[in-house]
Design a protein around this motif. Sequence first.
Motif, PDB file in Angstrom:
ATOM      1  N   LEU A 305      32.975  19.340  48.615  1.00 35.08           N
ATOM      2  CA  LEU A 305      34.397  19.443  48.300  1.00 35.08           C
ATOM      3  C   LEU A 305      34.652  20.445  47.178  1.00 35.08           C
ATOM      4  O   LEU A 305      33.818  20.637  46.294  1.00 35.08           O
ATOM      5  CB  LEU A 305      34.935  18.077  47.873  1.00 35.08           C
ATOM      6  CG  LEU A 305      34.991  16.977  48.927  1.00 35.08           C
ATOM      7  CD1 LEU A 305      35.538  15.702  48.309  1.00 35.08           C
ATOM      8  CD2 LEU A 305      35.843  17.403  50.110  1.00 35.08           C
ATOM      9  N   ALA A 306      35.835  21.060  47.225  1.00 36.97           N
ATOM     10  CA  ALA A 306      36.249  21.961  46.148  1.00 36.97           C
ATOM     11  C   ALA A 306      36.609  21.136  44.914  1.00 36.97           C
ATOM     12  O   ALA A 306      37.528  20.307  44.948  1.00 36.97           O
ATOM     13  CB  ALA A 306      37.431  22.806  46.592  1.00 36.97           C
ATOM     14  N   ILE A 307      35.896  21.355  43.838  1.00 35.92           N
ATOM     15  CA  ILE A 307      36.127  20.596  42.606  1.00 35.92           C
ATOM     16  C   ILE A 307      37.536  20.827  42.070  1.00 35.92           C
ATOM     17  O   ILE A 307      38.170  19.916  41.514  1.00 35.92           O
ATOM     18  CB  ILE A 307      35.068  20.990  41.547  1.00 35.92           C
ATOM     19  CG1 ILE A 307      33.693  20.489  41.996  1.00 35.92           C
ATOM     20  CG2 ILE A 307      35.416  20.431  40.174  1.00 35.92           C
ATOM     21  CD1 ILE A 307      32.552  20.945  41.118  1.00 35.92           C
ATOM     22  N   SER A 308      38.065  22.018  42.267  1.00 34.27           N
ATOM     23  CA  SER A 308      39.389  22.359  41.736  1.00 34.27           C
ATOM     24  C   SER A 308      40.494  21.502  42.329  1.00 34.27           C
ATOM     25  O   SER A 308      41.585  21.412  41.765  1.00 34.27           O
ATOM     26  CB  SER A 308      39.692  23.837  41.983  1.00 34.27           C
ATOM     27  OG  SER A 308      39.687  24.112  43.374  1.00 34.27           O
ATOM     28  N   ARG A 309      40.243  20.854  43.469  1.00 28.92           N
ATOM     29  CA  ARG A 309      41.286  20.065  44.125  1.00 28.92           C
ATOM     30  C   ARG A 309      41.125  18.565  43.883  1.00 28.92           C
ATOM     31  O   ARG A 309      41.811  17.757  44.518  1.00 28.92           O
ATOM     32  CB  ARG A 309      41.285  20.326  45.635  1.00 28.92           C
ATOM     33  CG  ARG A 309      41.219  21.769  46.027  1.00 28.92           C
ATOM     34  CD  ARG A 309      42.323  22.616  45.420  1.00 28.92           C
ATOM     35  NE  ARG A 309      43.649  22.239  45.870  1.00 28.92           N
ATOM     36  CZ  ARG A 309      44.737  22.969  45.665  1.00 28.92           C
ATOM     37  NH1 ARG A 309      44.647  24.102  44.984  1.00 28.92           N
ATOM     38  NH2 ARG A 309      45.914  22.568  46.095  1.00 28.92           N
ATOM     39  N   LEU A 310      40.234  18.185  42.986  1.00 27.55           N
ATOM     40  CA  LEU A 310      40.013  16.768  42.711  1.00 27.55           C
ATOM     41  C   LEU A 310      40.591  16.387  41.358  1.00 27.55           C
ATOM     42  O   LEU A 310      40.490  17.147  40.387  1.00 27.55           O
ATOM     43  CB  LEU A 310      38.515  16.446  42.736  1.00 27.55           C
ATOM     44  CG  LEU A 310      37.818  16.536  44.103  1.00 27.55           C
ATOM     45  CD1 LEU A 310      36.318  16.368  43.935  1.00 27.55           C
ATOM     46  CD2 LEU A 310      38.363  15.493  45.064  1.00 27.55           C
ATOM     47  N   ASP A 311      41.188  15.216  41.296  1.00 28.00           N
ATOM     48  CA  ASP A 311      41.635  14.646  40.025  1.00 28.00           C
ATOM     49  C   ASP A 311      41.561  13.125  40.148  1.00 28.00           C
ATOM     50  O   ASP A 311      41.203  12.580  41.201  1.00 28.00           O
ATOM     51  CB  ASP A 311      43.041  15.120  39.641  1.00 28.00           C
ATOM     52  CG  ASP A 311      44.117  14.725  40.651  1.00 28.00           C
ATOM     53  OD1 ASP A 311      43.935  13.739  41.400  1.00 28.00           O
ATOM     54  OD2 ASP A 311      45.153  15.406  40.704  1.00 28.00           O
ATOM     55  N   LYS A 312      41.913  12.446  39.077  1.00 28.98           N
ATOM     56  CA  LYS A 312      41.756  10.982  39.049  1.00 28.98           C
ATOM     57  C   LYS A 312      42.551  10.293  40.153  1.00 28.98           C
ATOM     58  O   LYS A 312      42.061   9.363  40.800  1.00 28.98           O
ATOM     59  CB  LYS A 312      42.179  10.433  37.689  1.00 28.98           C
ATOM     60  CG  LYS A 312      41.928   8.924  37.537  1.00 28.98           C
ATOM     61  CD  LYS A 312      42.356   8.422  36.167  1.00 28.98           C
ATOM     62  CE  LYS A 312      41.934   6.973  35.949  1.00 28.98           C
ATOM     63  NZ  LYS A 312      42.434   6.062  37.027  1.00 28.98           N
ATOM     64  N   GLU A 313      43.767  10.759  40.412  1.00 34.53           N
ATOM     65  CA  GLU A 313      44.610  10.105  41.419  1.00 34.53           C
ATOM     66  C   GLU A 313      43.998  10.225  42.816  1.00 34.53           C
ATOM     67  O   GLU A 313      43.967   9.253  43.588  1.00 34.53           O
ATOM     68  CB  GLU A 313      46.012  10.725  41.403  1.00 34.53           C
ATOM     69  CG  GLU A 313      47.007   9.982  42.276  1.00 34.53           C
ATOM     70  CD  GLU A 313      48.411  10.566  42.194  1.00 34.53           C
ATOM     71  OE1 GLU A 313      49.316   9.986  42.822  1.00 34.53           O
ATOM     72  OE2 GLU A 313      48.593  11.606  41.535  1.00 34.53           O
ATOM     73  N   VAL A 314      43.493  11.417  43.148  1.00 29.72           N
ATOM     74  CA  VAL A 314      42.873  11.627  44.455  1.00 29.72           C
ATOM     75  C   VAL A 314      41.585  10.809  44.567  1.00 29.72           C
ATOM     76  O   VAL A 314      41.326  10.158  45.589  1.00 29.72           O
ATOM     77  CB  VAL A 314      42.578  13.127  44.682  1.00 29.72           C
ATOM     78  CG1 VAL A 314      41.727  13.327  45.933  1.00 29.72           C
ATOM     79  CG2 VAL A 314      43.877  13.908  44.802  1.00 29.72           C
TER      80      VAL A 314
END
Length: 484
Positions: A305-314
């Motif tokens: 997965l692209a790290i740039s598109r991950l955050d706590k909510e996802v």
Amino acid sequence: MKPRIMLVNPPKSRTHFTGCDNYFPLGLLSLATVLKVDNIDIKIIDMENTFYGKEINPEILNSYIENELHYFIRDYKPDIIGIGCLFSGAFDSLKKVVRSIKFKYPAVPIVIGGIHPTTLPREILHKYVDIDYIILGEGEQSFLNLIRCLNGNGALTGIDGIAFRINSADNICLQPKTSFIADLDALPQVDYSFLNLREYYNMDTSKWYSPNNIKIGQPFPIISSRSCPQRCSFCSMWLVHGPRFRARSSENVINEIGYLYDIYGANYFQFMDDNMTFDKKRTIEICNGILRKNLNIQFDTPNGLAISRLDKEVIDAMISAGWVWTAVAVESGSDYIRNKVMKKGLSAEKIYEVVSELAKYSNLFIKGFFIAGMPEDTLDTLEETYKMIKELPFDKISVNFPAPYPGTELFKYCMEHNLINYKLEDYIDIEVSQDGDTYPHFKPHNLNCCDLVDFRKKCFDFMREKRASCSFPSNYPLRFKRAI
């Protein structure tokens, strides 16, 4: 009379087929599903499944082709034979299949497609005259149009995304792929009835990581999107899938998962596309849909997965829906290599933030993808990668050497700087792959190939020592805690 099309999935060319995962041939299934809607008769022969876990030397492969495969052809009497070649690793066996078929059935047109043929169509058609047509990139519509054309409806010159010879091996017509399916929801749901699914239940998943104690059985792949909005210098995926990222709607993805769950008892899914999380809203909707339908499933994201598109909510949403295993694409610990050379546009701060957030979930297995040996890599940049590997809470890592795929910026650079000594036409017979490499494809400017081999070993040695210091099995997260 309905056209009869045989689709063949050749095995990867290895002395011993040791792959741990036996995937359904999803590309051929998608193709077959679309053709069936157009009243075309389809038969799929999955040679890769036949050879799963078995020895696959040339003698055994030739015996299978001459006996079993030719039996299927004589019995089915196809009007056209299509052969998939997703990666370069299958091209050697594809050549053997093509040669044998054309010798016995010279009048049957042979069509090939996949990433490898798409990147080198002229060279393949020039050298291998037994191959009649190459479908470029996304194949559903182009292959359908070719079948119609060969059935007397339309002209070859009107087909988007095809390569073929005109009278001689030196006169090759290449019509680039310019039109891609904009609405992926318009595609019919993949039809698994083309396969005898019982033949696939030979993969032992009993030791797969299953924190929810669900018996995994046969995992089912999901492709929720196509192409990629980024242009990493080493990646050729967007050259095949088109320049624009396209995603299926959340409802469409949820319906497919629910259908496979209800009809086939599927409870373990693998999101095979790199950009399942690109659209945050869509990702959360998919996860909420899984929960709303009360689907007792687990899933992984093995392609990075692209790290740039991950955050706590996802991450929270995905964990709640059954996410148990992931791979994230870091690529390099060096900001210079990662962003200036690879062009990922990813800061070290974001990497540490996301991987640290992932590690808060003790039941989530985390794998990190790294690439070592870009032309500009040095001992110092490799050391930055090693430092990141030591500092981040990965359960497993993959450290591979960059593969100079034709059409990529990396390939162009390597050719211009004489880092590879192949001619372009030689590439059709070279297994160019990042997966499982043991020796670099080229020598960086300021490193020896032995430096890279030693570095890779050092990284794996560190992870082995890290794993040895804990009491959990190798397929469990180092932070694993069984819920009480």
